[in-house]
Design a protein around this motif. Structure first.
Motif, PDB file in Angstrom:
ATOM      1  N   TYR A   3       0.777  -1.150   0.038  1.00  0.00           N
ATOM      2  CA  TYR A   3      -0.201   0.200  -0.004  1.00  0.00           C
ATOM      3  C   TYR A   3       0.644   1.286  -0.031  1.00  0.00           C
ATOM      4  N   PRO A  63       0.192   5.100  -1.142  1.00  0.00           N
ATOM      5  CA  PRO A  63      -0.602   6.032  -1.473  1.00  0.00           C
ATOM      6  C   PRO A  63       0.621   7.551  -1.715  1.00  0.00           C
ATOM      7  N   ASP A 115       0.033  10.234  -0.523  1.00  0.00           N
ATOM      8  CA  ASP A 115      -0.036  11.166   0.955  1.00  0.00           C
ATOM      9  C   ASP A 115       0.139   9.906   1.982  1.00  0.00           C
ATOM     10  N   ASN A 116       0.010  10.343   3.148  1.00  0.00           N
ATOM     11  CA  ASN A 116      -0.001   9.280   4.427  1.00  0.00           C
ATOM     12  C   ASN A 116      -1.205   8.973   4.786  1.00  0.00           C
ATOM     13  N   GLU A 117      -2.332   9.050   3.948  1.00  0.00           N
ATOM     14  CA  GLU A 117      -3.722   8.588   4.507  1.00  0.00           C
ATOM     15  C   GLU A 117      -3.766   7.130   4.703  1.00  0.00           C
ATOM     16  N   PRO A 118      -4.223   6.651   5.599  1.00  0.00           N
ATOM     17  CA  PRO A 118      -4.412   5.228   6.038  1.00  0.00           C
ATOM     18  C   PRO A 118      -5.681   4.913   4.812  1.00  0.00           C
ATOM     19  N   TYR A 119      -5.555   3.483   4.729  1.00  0.00           N
ATOM     20  CA  TYR A 119      -6.534   2.927   3.555  1.00  0.00           C
ATOM     21  C   TYR A 119      -7.639   2.265   4.417  1.00  0.00           C
ATOM     22  N   SER A 120      -8.725   2.676   4.176  1.00  0.00           N
ATOM     23  CA  SER A 120     -10.060   2.033   4.844  1.00  0.00           C
ATOM     24  C   SER A 120     -10.487   0.700   4.297  1.00  0.00           C
ATOM     25  N   SER A 177      -8.528   0.363   9.325  1.00  0.00           N
ATOM     26  CA  SER A 177      -7.603   1.020   8.160  1.00  0.00           C
ATOM     27  C   SER A 177      -6.352   0.413   8.338  1.00  0.00           C
ATOM     28  N   PRO A 212      -2.134   1.356   7.563  1.00  0.00           N
ATOM     29  CA  PRO A 212      -1.334   2.406   7.263  1.00  0.00           C
ATOM     30  C   PRO A 212      -0.277   2.248   5.738  1.00  0.00           C
ATOM     31  N   LYS A 213      -0.015   3.336   5.405  1.00  0.00           N
ATOM     32  CA  LYS A 213       1.127   3.265   4.328  1.00  0.00           C
ATOM     33  C   LYS A 213       2.081   2.212   4.509  1.00  0.00           C
TER      34      LYS A 213
END
Length: 469
Positions: free
Chosen positions: A373, A375, A377-382, A390, A392-393
């Motif tokens: 994973y 992304p 940005d550093n947004e977690p993946y739901s 979720s 994390p990156k």
């Protein structure tokens, strides 16, 4: 006495460290809210070389504590990783949200492995998109028809060999070796414009090097293990995908064939023509070992996957003579109807398709699919609505093909070789996300249709004149 106390102290320290390790691993997944496979102290669920990679991940897939969950966390030594079971999540990761799960995990040393890092399956990020787009024209409909003619010619040579070998009765073969010779000759002629002649000379350079690319020596076992599970150390450990002798052969062969083709101006409508075009029009990407890497992709992936699939198909047919007879009947009827083996005719072989699909279900070439994973940005993946959590990156994600293909929830009586099951499930929209032998989504096997042609032609060549026991 002092020595005894020191040893006892060391044992206590190791025990406390193991307890802390286990607790911290459990707390990591507990904090995220994901069910967790405990594993063993220090190595977690670490792969210990006692089983195949497919069996290792199938054991995780069938873990009794989490088997009814859509996902499961586990530790591979120090690394938290995620196992995916849910069909809809598989679709999201491999297809819908591919842009953030684009990269595979494996890495090698970009300095010492200039061929390996440029193989299409290993290339990452935006570079992968450009390479994939550039290579895709190799498998257009017209090129596949041209490849079919070359494959058919190779199979004619294969027929001559089998006839000579069986002139005085039955012949016995190491089928993987026999399938490998046939497959290498197909690939060398179709993609490199070279007659490898492996069927008449089993020590041909092409066969020897194709075999060396996929042979699990101690060196390559170490390389695959470290590159696949500890990619961050690939450069430090100078991991290379293939032996240096193989890289040298590939570099010299591809550069020689390309130079000759450019000098002659002859167009063969094959991979070499496409590589030359890319070299001229996209110099910023396609140069040197990037071009060699694409040729290496077709040799390594095409040789191992197809020769293994042919071998497993013949093994399964030998164990199930009733299936073999039904398959022979379909092949012989189609040949009689079409007046020979034709490109259109092999696409009419419905039962042959089912036999190959069932072979690839039981013995998939890709026993596990991996993604990371990443992304922008550093947004977690739901993971909602499939799971209220979720990730994390940077988390490694694994989809256990071998486990899924032998899950009775998707394939009843999964240990039974039953080609007819693919007649029954062909209209099930979910089934395509549970048949993963060629992968799925933008990174699925580019040469899948060519591989099917190879497998069909190999089976036709053998079964039209012989029975396998």
């Amino acid at each position: 006495m002092v020595l005894v106390e020191v040893i006892a102290g060391l044992f206590v320290a190791i025990w406390l460290l193991a307890q802390w390790w286990q607790r911290s691993a459990k707390n990591y997944w507990k904090k995220i809210g994901i069910p967790y496979i405990p594993g063993r102290p220090f190595i977690g669920s670490g792969f210990v070389f006692k089983q195949s990679m497919g069996e290792f991940f199938m054991d995780l897939y069938n873990d009794p504590g989490t088997k009814n969950e859509p996902i499961a966390g586990f530790y591979f030594f120090h690394k938290p990783s995620l196992l995916i079971r849910d069909p809809e999540l598989i679709k999201r990761i491999l297809v819908t949200d591919f842009n953030v799960f684009m990269d595979r995990i494996f890495s090698s040393d970009p300095i010492s492995d200039t061929v390996g890092v440029n193989l299409l399956p290993m290339v990452k990020g935006e570079k992968w998109k450009k390479v994939r787009f550039g290579i895709s024209p190799v498998f257009t409909g017209n090129k596949l028809k041209n490849f079919f003619l070359i494959v058919k010619q190779t199979c004619d040579e294969f027929d001559v060999k089998l006839a000579a070998d069986t002139a005085k009765g039955t012949a016995e073969y190491d089928v993987k070796h026999l399938s490998g010779l046939l497959t290498v000759d197909m690939i060398a002629q179709c993609f490199f414009g070279v007659k490898a002649n492996s069927l008449t000379n089993p020590k041909s350079e092409f066969y020897e090097n194709a075999n060396a690319m996929t042979e699990f020596t101690l060196r390559q076992t170490f390389a695959f293990f470290c590159g696949g599970f500890f990619p961050e150390y690939a450069q430090t450990l100078k991991i290379t995908l293939f032996p240096r002798s193989v890289n040298k052969f590939l570099q010299e062969t591809i550069n020689y064939v390309m130079s000759n083709r450019e000098a002659s101006g002859v167009k063969c409508n094959d991979l070499i023509d496409i590589l030359i075009t890319m070299k001229k029009t996209q110099k910023e990407i396609f140069d040197g070992d990037v071009l060699v890497g694409q040729a290496a992709t077709f040799l390594a992936a095409g040789y191992e996957t197809t020769s293994s699939a042919i071998s497993f198909a013949l093994y399964s047919l030998a164990k199930h003579p009733e299936v073999q007879e039904k398959l022979r009947k379909e092949i012989l009827e189609e040949i009689e109807k079409s007046g020979g083996v034709t490109y259109e005719g092999i696409h009419n072989l419905e039962y042959t398709n089912m036999v190959i699909q069932e072979t690839l279900r039981m013995y998939p070439s890709l026993t596990v699919l991996d993604r990371i994973y990443m992304p922008q940005d550093n947004e977690p993946y739901s993971l909602e609505p499939h799971h209220p959590s979720s990730i994390p990156k940077g988390i490694s994600v694994y989809i256990p093909t071998f486990g899924i293909h032998r899950d009775p929830n998707f394939y009843p009586n999964p240990e039974t070789f039953n080609p007819e099951r693919f007649r029954d499930i062909s209209n099930d929209p979910q089934s395509k996300y549970m048949f993963l032998s060629f992968g799925l989504g933008p990174r699925q096997c580019l040469g899948a249709r060519f591989g099917m042609i190879q497998m069909k032609m190999a089976l036709i060549s053998i079964l039209r004149n012989y029975r396998v026991e």
